[in-house]
Design a protein around this motif. Sequence first.
Motif, short mmCIF file in Angstrom:
data_model
loop_
_atom_site.label_atom_id
_atom_site.label_comp_id
_atom_site.label_asym_id
_atom_site.label_seq_id
_atom_site.Cartn_x
_atom_site.Cartn_y
_atom_site.Cartn_z
N VAL A 101 0.74 -1.01 0.09
CA VAL A 101 0.14 -0.02 0.09
C VAL A 101 0.98 1.24 -0.04
O VAL A 101 1.93 1.39 0.83
N ASP A 105 -3.98 5.30 -0.97
CA ASP A 105 -4.60 4.09 -1.48
C ASP A 105 -5.78 4.00 -0.59
O ASP A 105 -5.78 4.22 0.68
N ARG A 109 -10.30 1.60 -4.09
CA ARG A 109 -9.71 2.05 -5.32
C ARG A 109 -8.56 0.82 -5.94
O ARG A 109 -8.26 0.71 -7.10
N LEU A 110 -8.10 0.18 -4.60
CA LEU A 110 -7.25 -1.01 -5.04
C LEU A 110 -8.08 -1.92 -5.39
O LEU A 110 -7.46 -2.98 -6.62
N ARG A 113 -8.51 -1.11 -9.19
CA ARG A 113 -7.22 -1.12 -9.97
C ARG A 113 -6.94 -2.68 -10.38
O ARG A 113 -6.52 -2.97 -11.39
#
Length: 165
Positions: A101, A105, A109-110, A113
């Motif tokens: 991370v 972050d 969002r991760l 992504r």
Amino acid sequence: WELSWRPTRDFLQDEYPACVSVFDNLNRTSGGPPAEGGALCVRFRVMRCRYCPTEGQSMMEVAHYWWGSDWIQIWGANAHIHNPLKLQPNELLTLGPTYTVKRGDTVARLADRFGLSLDRMELLNPHVKGVTLTAGTHVCVMPEVCPGAEHTVLAPRRDSFVSGQ
């Protein structure tokens, strides 16, 4: 003697402490009266996106255990495994990539992504559910190969796998 520990899928911390009391009841170290006891303390570090199979587990069972993951994807991340039907107990497997991370972050969002639903991201990483991510935290990202597809835990049927060659 042996000391072993296996975390569950829902491990929440990066490290777990464990202490055992140690006594020399048989008097093997000093030759005199029984020795005083002491404590032996260790810290088990949890490796994200890693798993050690138990006796008799196949790659398909490991994939099923990890919330219906694709066994071929896990096999592809473990080039050292020659036969997915015969895993060695306690052999370290990579389930998928990990991500470290960065500042700013967020779990959402991760997930976006890496092509994961928020629910799946939180299933794979229960330690980040409902918290603000801290830079340096490791998360497991196992993108689905075919999102929405049913994954099978059936063993492959090629003779070379069945015979163990």
